[in-house]
Design an enzyme around this catalytic site. Structure first.
Site, PDB file in Angstrom:
ATOM      1  CB  VAL A  90      -1.556   7.071 -15.526  1.00 38.18           C
ATOM      2  CG1 VAL A  90      -0.778   8.135 -14.290  1.00 38.18           C
ATOM      3  CG2 VAL A  90      -2.169   6.197 -14.712  1.00 38.18           C
ATOM      4  CD  GLU A  91      -8.702   8.445 -15.441  1.00 38.16           C
ATOM      5  OE1 GLU A  91      -9.137   9.482 -15.778  1.00 38.16           O
ATOM      6  OE2 GLU A  91      -8.222   7.603 -14.089  1.00 38.16           O
ATOM      7  CG  LEU A  92      -4.543  13.002 -13.468  1.00 38.86           C
ATOM      8  CD1 LEU A  92      -4.597  14.148 -13.375  1.00 38.86           C
ATOM      9  CD2 LEU A  92      -3.381  11.979 -12.862  1.00 38.86           C
ATOM     10  CG  ASP A 141       3.386   4.224   8.106  1.00 40.25           C
ATOM     11  OD1 ASP A 141       3.299   5.366   9.204  1.00 40.25           O
ATOM     12  OD2 ASP A 141       3.640   3.120   8.011  1.00 40.25           O
ATOM     13  CE1 TYR A 181       5.934   5.143   6.661  1.00 34.97           C
ATOM     14  CE2 TYR A 181       8.089   5.254   6.678  1.00 34.97           C
ATOM     15  CZ  TYR A 181       7.671   5.815   6.719  1.00 34.97           C
ATOM     16  OH  TYR A 181       6.997   6.738   8.190  1.00 34.97           O
ATOM     17  CD  GLU A 182      12.101   1.013   4.166  1.00 36.75           C
ATOM     18  OE1 GLU A 182      12.733   1.257   4.568  1.00 36.75           O
ATOM     19  OE2 GLU A 182      10.740   0.461   4.540  1.00 36.75           O
ATOM     20  CB  CYS A 242       2.915   1.293  10.971  1.00 37.00           C
ATOM     21  SG  CYS A 242       4.868   0.424  11.628  1.00 37.00           S
TER      22      CYS A 242
END
EC number: 1.7.1.13
Length: 121
Positions: free
Chosen positions: A58-60, A43, A77-78, A36
């Site tokens: 995407v490769e994990l 967070d 967050y946003e 935060c």
């Protein structure tokens, strides 16, 4: 905030095994952590990717490493949810994608942020 390019460079892709078919891939990343920027407290959240790939997927392991780069980042967050979407779109170039961040409650409130590409405006 760290350099966007260095974050994006972490993401790797592989060829879509069925590029002529629309199919949905969903990844849940339940151990996401950032900081935060107001309090300096960690967070915790879950990031959910739901996407229809185009030429690549995407490769994990690289996705996990990418998300871990936010561990010490002071970011709202946003902002982090939109940044993750922007980076994912830039590298993977999916037909469509939704990124949802589901945050652990803090102070009696919990937040879910949902962003999509292309925009559903």
């Amino acid at each position: 905030m760290s350099d966007t390019a260095s974050f994006r460079d972490t993401l790797e892709v592989f060829e879509n095994p069925a590029p002529t078919r629309n199919f949905t891939i969903e990844h849940h990343c339940p151990e996401f952590t950032s900081v935060c920027p107001k309090t300096g407290q960690p967070d915790y959240g879950t990031i959910v990717f739901t996407y229809v790939p185009d030429r690549v997927c995407v490769e994990l392991k690289s996705l996990k490493m990418y998300l871990q780069k936010f561990r010490n980042e002071g970011i709202f967050y946003e902002q982090v949810t939109n940044r993750i979407l922007d980076d994912f779109v830039a590298v993977v170039q999916p037909r469509k994608v939704t990124v949802e961040s589901k945050w652990t409650p803090r102070g009696g409130l919990n937040s879910n942020i949902i962003v999509t590409y292309p925009d559903e405006a």
